[in-house]
Design an enzyme around this catalytic site. Structure first.
Site, PDB file in Angstrom:
ATOM      1  N   HIS A 281      49.259  -0.508  34.470  1.00 41.04           N
ATOM      2  CA  HIS A 281      48.782  -1.315  35.587  1.00 41.04           C
ATOM      3  C   HIS A 281      47.263  -1.473  35.608  1.00 41.04           C
ATOM      4  O   HIS A 281      46.732  -2.588  35.672  1.00 41.04           O
ATOM      5  CB  HIS A 281      49.274  -0.685  36.893  1.00 41.04           C
ATOM      6  CG  HIS A 281      49.162  -1.566  38.095  1.00 41.04           C
ATOM      7  ND1 HIS A 281      48.017  -1.656  38.859  1.00 41.04           N
ATOM      8  CD2 HIS A 281      50.061  -2.389  38.682  1.00 41.04           C
ATOM      9  CE1 HIS A 281      48.225  -2.495  39.865  1.00 41.04           C
ATOM     10  NE2 HIS A 281      49.459  -2.952  39.786  1.00 41.04           N
TER      11      HIS A 281
ATOM     12  N   ASP B  84      42.502   2.276  40.235  1.00 40.49           N
ATOM     13  CA  ASP B  84      43.869   2.007  39.824  1.00 40.49           C
ATOM     14  C   ASP B  84      44.439   3.212  39.076  1.00 40.49           C
ATOM     15  O   ASP B  84      44.018   4.350  39.304  1.00 40.49           O
ATOM     16  CB  ASP B  84      43.902   0.742  38.953  1.00 40.49           C
ATOM     17  CG  ASP B  84      45.173  -0.065  39.126  1.00 40.49           C
ATOM     18  OD1 ASP B  84      46.228   0.392  38.667  1.00 40.49           O
ATOM     19  OD2 ASP B  84      45.109  -1.156  39.718  1.00 40.49           O
TER      20      ASP B  84
ATOM     21  N   SER C  43      48.854  -7.705  42.800  1.00 41.09           N
ATOM     22  CA  SER C  43      48.013  -6.824  41.986  1.00 41.09           C
ATOM     23  C   SER C  43      47.293  -7.596  40.898  1.00 41.09           C
ATOM     24  O   SER C  43      46.212  -7.207  40.448  1.00 41.09           O
ATOM     25  CB  SER C  43      48.861  -5.725  41.338  1.00 41.09           C
ATOM     26  OG  SER C  43      49.233  -4.752  42.265  1.00 41.09           O
TER      27      SER C  43
END
Length: 474
Positions: A213, A172, A404
């Site tokens: 994220h 990520d 996600s």
């Protein structure tokens, strides 16, 4: 075949390849300078998966006016850079070109990070800190985690929080290894940064985040049971940061390939991929750039699977039926998007590649999240992805939505399953994830005609909602 025999044959093969390079090299004229250089671009160059052919493909790169950025002989993929506007054609010509199977640009915009620097992989990573098994008590904000109850993770934790022997890669944007809920489980020694043109950089801290994220994803997988904040699906396993998102938010193929190979060679049991590979939403198996890239990434995923890594990926957030592709109007996203027809040979990568678990998103009520992609025989399982509380950098917590957020729930369940069944590989884990998922029927009010299939497997939820409790039962 014995190890000694294999080693002898490999050594002999390398010697023959070296002689071939030397022989061919004596009859090859030095490439003349390009009269008009184009923008600096990155390419995948595919050859046979062995050291000898990889060396010859590297020679082809140099003969075409390019430079080798990273070579992955394990899968027969060379990452190259060049300002030669005809590089893709030139690399397949001449004496060395016959060793190149295909070549393609990895993006449509010039390389933003500039020329690859020598020695990007430097030093040894700092060692992760050991943690002590925490007492099974509720963390302060665990009552806000509706998602954990939805997949029965809270019940699973009464049996186990997972094993320290299990390692999950968070492929990520980087992970905040100093977050109090992640630090106890963070494995710095196996973390890496892949966004310098796809070269693995193990400089301590290079894996740290350029956004929230990756840290959010990491918390859902394995936030520690330590009396602080929240708890992850598998709070007893280790996590490593595999940084594949650059500062502009792009995940180019060379980054993703680096991440898959790194995970395969560093003992990871499960990896989570909450992204699609840029700049194409769908990479088509044509004879040009996209086909070559699709092949290179497929090889990397297959290599990881064969090394014992289960890859879990987000289905995507375009409310798109991946089983019935017609058009793509959002690619390429690094220059100017164009509307183009697409078909089943055009894949959302890595989520649609063989061996990858594709995860759709659900809401608190159990419905499909409105943004979630769908597709009969494409979606494997579903998991909570709407309004998910998890960790974000600087010791904070935040709520996010998306497939996600759904995918790391499945990665966490797979980590619990691997903890309970340490000898299971990716195929056994996949079968169990399918079998143990709780069936979810297509909606009846309102009826959505896109939800084809049966209660046992349909376009919205695949095999059903992932089940953490069943995952830890022996």
């Amino acid at each position: 075949m014995s190890r000694t025999t294999r080693r002898t044959r490999l050594t002999a093969g390398l010697a023959i390849a070296t002689l071939a390079v030397a022989s061919l090299g004596t009859s090859t004229a030095q490439a003349s300078p390009l009269e008009e250089a184009g923008p600096l671009m990155n390419y995948v160059v595919n050859t046979k998966a062995n050291p000898g052919h990889s060396m010859l493909a590297e020679r082809a790169v140099e003969a075409a006016g390019g430079s080798v950025v990273q070579s992955w002989p394990q899968i027969g993929v060379v990452i190259a850079q060049s300002t030669n506007p005809d590089f893709r054609a030139d690399v397949r010509t001449g004496l060395f070109g016959r060793f190149v199977q295909s070549a393609g640009a990895t993006r449509t915009a010039a390389v933003s990070e500039g020329p690859a620097t020598a020695g990007a992989t430097t030093g040894d990573a700092a060692k992760g800190e050991a943690s002590v098994e925490a007492a099974p008590v509720l963390d302060p904000r665990e009552s806000e985690q509706w998602d954990m109850a939805a997949i029965k993770a809270d019940k699973a934790h009464e049996i186990t929080d997972g094993s320290r022997k299990v390692l999950v890669g968070v492929n990520d944007s980087g992970v905040d290894d100093q977050h109090p809920d992640l630090k106890p489980n963070f494995d710095a020694a196996n973390s890496v940064n892949c966004v310098d043109n796809g070269r693995p950089d193990t400089t301590p801290g290079a894996w740290r985040p350029n956004g929230s994220h990756g840290t959010h994803v990491a918390g859902t997988i394995a936030a520690a049971r330590n009396g602080v904040g929240i708890v992850g699906v598998a709070p007893g396993v280790r996590i490593a940061s595999v940084k594949v998102v650059n500062t502009d938010g792009f995940i180019y193929p060379e980054y993703a390939i680096c991440g898959f190979i790194w995970a395969a060679e560093h003992g990871m049991d499960v990896t989570n991929h909450s992204y699609f590979i840029d700049p194409w939403t769908f990479w088509c198996n044509d004879n040009g750039d996209q086909g070559a890239v699709q092949e290179a990434v497929r090889r990397a995923v297959n290599f990881a699977t064969n090394k014992g890594v289960l890859s879990v990926a987000a289905a995507g957030n375009a409310n798109y039926d991946l089983a019935n592709k017609t058009t793509d109007n959002s690619s390429p996203n690094d220059t100017t998007p164009v509307t183009r027809p697409i078909n089943a040979g055009c894949l959302d990568m890595p989520t649609e590649l063989p061996g990858v678990i594709t995860v759709a998103s659900t809401t608190k009520t159990g419905a499909r999240s409105g943004f979630s992609n769908l597709g009969l025989n494409v979606i494997d399982v579903a998991a909570p992805g709407s309004s998910i509380l998890s960790t974000i950098p600087d010791g904070k917590y935040g709520v996010s939505s998306g497939t996600s957020m759904a995918s790391p729930h499945v990665a966490g369940v797979a980590a619990l399953m691997k903890s309970a069944h340490p000898y299971w590989g990716p195929r056994e884990l996949t079968r169990a994830l399918h079998k143990q998922a709780d069936d979810v029927a297509c909606p009846t009010a309102p009826v959505d005609a896109r939800c084809t299939g049966t209660t046992a497997e349909n376009a919205f939820f695949g095999e059903g909602l992932v089940d953490a409790l069943d995952a830890v039962k022996r």
